[in-house]
Design a protein around this motif. Structure first.
Motif, PDB file in Angstrom:
ATOM      1  N   GLN A  35      17.506   4.225  -4.126  1.00 26.46           N
ATOM      2  CA  GLN A  35      17.270   5.562  -3.590  1.00 26.46           C
ATOM      3  C   GLN A  35      15.795   5.780  -3.291  1.00 26.46           C
ATOM      4  OE1 GLN A  35      19.463   7.806  -2.687  1.00 26.46           O
ATOM      5  NE2 GLN A  35      17.886   9.289  -2.079  1.00 26.46           N
ATOM      6  N   ARG A  36      14.946   5.320  -4.191  1.00 27.19           N
ATOM      7  CA  ARG A  36      13.500   5.466  -4.001  1.00 27.19           C
ATOM      8  C   ARG A  36      13.024   4.664  -2.789  1.00 27.19           C
ATOM      9  NH1 ARG A  36       9.025   5.970  -2.907  1.00 27.19           N
ATOM     10  NH2 ARG A  36       7.126   5.950  -4.202  1.00 27.19           N
ATOM     11  N   PHE A  37      13.491   3.437  -2.668  1.00 29.93           N
ATOM     12  CA  PHE A  37      13.040   2.566  -1.578  1.00 29.93           C
ATOM     13  C   PHE A  37      13.608   3.025  -0.239  1.00 29.93           C
ATOM     14  CE2 PHE A  37      12.855  -1.302   0.974  1.00 29.93           C
ATOM     15  CZ  PHE A  37      11.579  -1.754   0.683  1.00 29.93           C
ATOM     16  N   SER A  38      14.874   3.376  -0.204  1.00 29.91           N
ATOM     17  CA  SER A  38      15.484   3.806   1.055  1.00 29.91           C
ATOM     18  C   SER A  38      14.889   5.122   1.545  1.00 29.91           C
ATOM     19  CB  SER A  38      16.999   3.935   0.897  1.00 29.91           C
ATOM     20  OG  SER A  38      17.319   4.870  -0.116  1.00 29.91           O
ATOM     21  N   SER A  39      14.518   6.018   0.631  1.00 30.88           N
ATOM     22  CA  SER A  39      13.884   7.275   1.030  1.00 30.88           C
ATOM     23  C   SER A  39      12.538   7.017   1.693  1.00 30.88           C
ATOM     24  CB  SER A  39      13.708   8.190  -0.186  1.00 30.88           C
ATOM     25  OG  SER A  39      14.951   8.494  -0.776  1.00 30.88           O
ATOM     26  N   ASP A  72      14.827  -6.522  -5.661  1.00 32.91           N
ATOM     27  CA  ASP A  72      13.410  -6.349  -5.361  1.00 32.91           C
ATOM     28  C   ASP A  72      12.864  -7.498  -4.509  1.00 32.91           C
ATOM     29  OD1 ASP A  72      13.635  -8.252  -7.270  1.00 32.91           O
ATOM     30  OD2 ASP A  72      12.119  -7.459  -8.627  1.00 32.91           O
ATOM     31  N   ASP A  73      13.748  -8.279  -3.899  1.00 30.82           N
ATOM     32  CA  ASP A  73      13.348  -9.323  -2.952  1.00 30.82           C
ATOM     33  C   ASP A  73      13.558  -8.808  -1.533  1.00 30.82           C
ATOM     34  OD1 ASP A  73      12.683 -11.284  -4.896  1.00 30.82           O
ATOM     35  OD2 ASP A  73      14.820 -11.653  -5.202  1.00 30.82           O
ATOM     36  N   ILE A  74      12.530  -8.947  -0.702  1.00 35.08           N
ATOM     37  CA  ILE A  74      12.537  -8.333   0.618  1.00 35.08           C
ATOM     38  C   ILE A  74      12.199  -9.380   1.679  1.00 35.08           C
ATOM     39  CG2 ILE A  74      11.567  -6.496   2.055  1.00 35.08           C
ATOM     40  CD1 ILE A  74      10.709  -5.099  -0.525  1.00 35.08           C
ATOM     41  N   ILE A  75      12.945  -9.339   2.787  1.00 37.30           N
ATOM     42  CA  ILE A  75      12.637 -10.138   3.977  1.00 37.30           C
ATOM     43  C   ILE A  75      12.363  -9.164   5.123  1.00 37.30           C
ATOM     44  CG2 ILE A  75      13.488 -11.789   5.671  1.00 37.30           C
ATOM     45  CD1 ILE A  75      15.156 -13.070   3.579  1.00 37.30           C
ATOM     46  N   ILE A  76      11.245  -9.362   5.815  1.00 39.51           N
ATOM     47  CA  ILE A  76      10.855  -8.503   6.926  1.00 39.51           C
ATOM     48  C   ILE A  76      10.596  -9.380   8.144  1.00 39.51           C
ATOM     49  CG2 ILE A  76       9.247  -6.737   7.743  1.00 39.51           C
ATOM     50  CD1 ILE A  76       8.499  -6.213   4.838  1.00 39.51           C
ATOM     51  N   SER A  88       3.513  -3.479   6.722  1.00 38.60           N
ATOM     52  CA  SER A  88       3.234  -4.178   5.462  1.00 38.60           C
ATOM     53  C   SER A  88       2.158  -3.467   4.658  1.00 38.60           C
ATOM     54  CB  SER A  88       2.826  -5.623   5.745  1.00 38.60           C
ATOM     55  OG  SER A  88       3.858  -6.336   6.390  1.00 38.60           O
ATOM     56  N   CYS A  89       1.144  -2.954   5.329  1.00 42.52           N
ATOM     57  CA  CYS A  89       0.085  -2.213   4.628  1.00 42.52           C
ATOM     58  C   CYS A  89       0.637  -0.945   3.989  1.00 42.52           C
ATOM     59  CB  CYS A  89      -1.039  -1.873   5.593  1.00 42.52           C
ATOM     60  SG  CYS A  89      -1.938  -3.309   6.222  1.00 42.52           S
ATOM     61  N   LYS A  90       1.502  -0.240   4.700  1.00 35.80           N
ATOM     62  CA  LYS A  90       2.113   0.964   4.129  1.00 35.80           C
ATOM     63  C   LYS A  90       3.008   0.603   2.949  1.00 35.80           C
ATOM     64  CE  LYS A  90       2.131   3.460   8.526  1.00 35.80           C
ATOM     65  NZ  LYS A  90       2.976   4.089   9.587  1.00 35.80           N
ATOM     66  N   LEU A  91       3.696  -0.521   3.056  1.00 34.14           N
ATOM     67  CA  LEU A  91       4.573  -0.947   1.958  1.00 34.14           C
ATOM     68  C   LEU A  91       3.754  -1.317   0.729  1.00 34.14           C
ATOM     69  CD1 LEU A  91       7.594  -1.493   1.345  1.00 34.14           C
ATOM     70  CD2 LEU A  91       7.204  -3.859   2.030  1.00 34.14           C
ATOM     71  N   HIS A  92       2.628  -2.017   0.914  1.00 36.28           N
ATOM     72  CA  HIS A  92       1.765  -2.391  -0.208  1.00 36.28           C
ATOM     73  C   HIS A  92       1.138  -1.162  -0.869  1.00 36.28           C
ATOM     74  CE1 HIS A  92       2.515  -6.405   0.812  1.00 36.28           C
ATOM     75  NE2 HIS A  92       1.560  -6.599   1.709  1.00 36.28           N
ATOM     76  N   SER A  93       0.798  -0.145  -0.073  1.00 40.37           N
ATOM     77  CA  SER A  93       0.189   1.052  -0.642  1.00 40.37           C
ATOM     78  C   SER A  93       1.179   1.889  -1.444  1.00 40.37           C
ATOM     79  CB  SER A  93      -0.412   1.907   0.475  1.00 40.37           C
ATOM     80  OG  SER A  93       0.597   2.345   1.372  1.00 40.37           O
ATOM     81  N   GLU A  94       2.467   1.753  -1.123  1.00 43.30           N
ATOM     82  CA  GLU A  94       3.481   2.554  -1.816  1.00 43.30           C
ATOM     83  C   GLU A  94       4.085   1.825  -3.012  1.00 43.30           C
ATOM     84  OE1 GLU A  94       5.763   6.065  -2.279  1.00 43.30           O
ATOM     85  OE2 GLU A  94       4.062   5.601  -0.958  1.00 43.30           O
ATOM     86  N   PHE A  95       4.250   0.502  -2.916  1.00 43.72           N
ATOM     87  CA  PHE A  95       4.865  -0.286  -3.976  1.00 43.72           C
ATOM     88  C   PHE A  95       3.978  -1.482  -4.316  1.00 43.72           C
ATOM     89  CE2 PHE A  95       8.333   1.561  -1.461  1.00 43.72           C
ATOM     90  CZ  PHE A  95       9.005   2.293  -2.437  1.00 43.72           C
TER      91      PHE A  95
END
Length: 332
Positions: A35-39, A72-76, A88-95
């Protein structure tokens, strides 16, 4: 919920602990994390695929980003490198994430980029299975099972059922990239409750076949021609000597790439080869329908309808004649 024995507060016997942060090991942790990640992804413009809830898609004009999440494994991946870097920068700043670079190893699957496409295999995983079974130095065989052999529940019980179940379940995961052993693994998987010595010999034969084909895998090649889906369906009528149930099998190709396959025992007894073949056609058609929805979410257009092939004329006539399927009383 109630307080655990020995830790009951006499002043507040009806109070319970309030969870402020989801942690590993709790039943609600996966749901809270998803829920946290999808939001977070929804706020950035992603939407969740209806065909696969672990797939998130970002589409803006001609730019596309695909994100596949497994716990918690992600492929982009995507078609715009600058947009991928920004995301990727936004993802690193959030998680608290770590960029492992290009795809090479994911959940036991090894991905190798080649000049003609992408090769996916499970070499290390297959060697681990052979090491566990002490068959790493075994003599290879050319086929995973004897064609005329039909396993049954008769025979002396195997002395170590736990080992049998462990090896069969490991082989089930190996079929992710090894369609050539799908039918053989399906056969030995039907006797997990009470394996016999014959069943274990069948498992050892599969492992000896894997020993000689360790470098087998799947190659996905891009295609310049319009994308087409072609499915092949078949059934083994009354192949099980114990239950007389049939086994359905199919393989589906996207252009020249094998994308889906299955070997599964049918839930009921078919009274004719036509009925067993028709049930296999229905199973294949359901998988084809799911793949079309998935490709639609991936923004991949199909210029032609999927083609479903079968070698049983009676099943083909039955599937193309609605009067025979529904009956006269169901037609208005």
């Amino acid at each position: 919920m109630e307080q655990p024995p020995g830790y009951i507060d006499p002043r507040f016997p009806n109070h319970v602990c309030h969870l402020k942060k989801a942690r590993y090991g709790l039943k609600q942790a996966p749901r809270a994390w998803f829920q946290r990640f999808s939001s977070f992804l929804t706020q950035l413009g992603f939407y969740c695929s209806r065909a696969d809830t672990s797939l998130f898609i970002f589409h803006r004009k001609s730019d596309v980003i695909y994100l596949l999440l497994y716990v918690d494994d992600i492929i982009i991946t995507g078609n715009n490198s600058s947009l991928l870097h920004s995301f990727s920068c936004k993802l690193h700043s959030e998680f608290a994430t770590k960029d492992l670079g290009s795809l090479s190893y994911f959940l036991g699957l090894e991905a190798t980029s080649k000049t003609d496409g992408l090769f996916i295999s499970q070499l290390k995983y297959a060697r681990d299975i052979l090491t566990r079974a002490q068959l790493l130095d075994s003599k290879p065989v050319h086929t995973p099972m004897i064609v005329s052999q039909h396993l049954s529940s008769d025979g002396s019980m195997f002395s170590d059922p736990t080992l049998y179940r462990s090896l069969v379940r490991a082989l089930q995961y190996l079929t992710i990239t090894r369609a050539d052993i799908a039918h053989a693994v399906n056969s030995v998987s039907q006797f997990l409750h009470s394996p016999t010595n014959d069943h274990f010999l069948a498992v050892k034969r599969i492992l000896c076949y894997v020993k000689g084909t360790l470098h087998f895998g799947l190659t996905f090649r891009p295609s310049a021609t319009p994308t087409t889906l072609v499915a092949y369906s078949d059934a083994d009528w009354a192949g099980c000597p114990d239950t007389r149930r049939s086994t359905s099998g199919y393989s589906i190709y996207l252009d020249n790439n094998l994308v889906s396959w299955s070997a599964k025992k049918q839930p009921t007894v078919s009274r004719s080869s036509c009925e067993s073949e028709y049930r296999a056609l229905a199973l294949t058609a359901a998988e084809l329908l799911w793949l079309t929805h998935l490709l639609r979410d991936l923004k991949v257009s199909l210029p032609q309808r999927p083609l479903l092939l079968c070698d049983n004329k009676s099943a083909i006539f039955l599937s193309s004649n609605l009067f025979l399927i529904r009956g006269p009383s169901m037609l208005s």
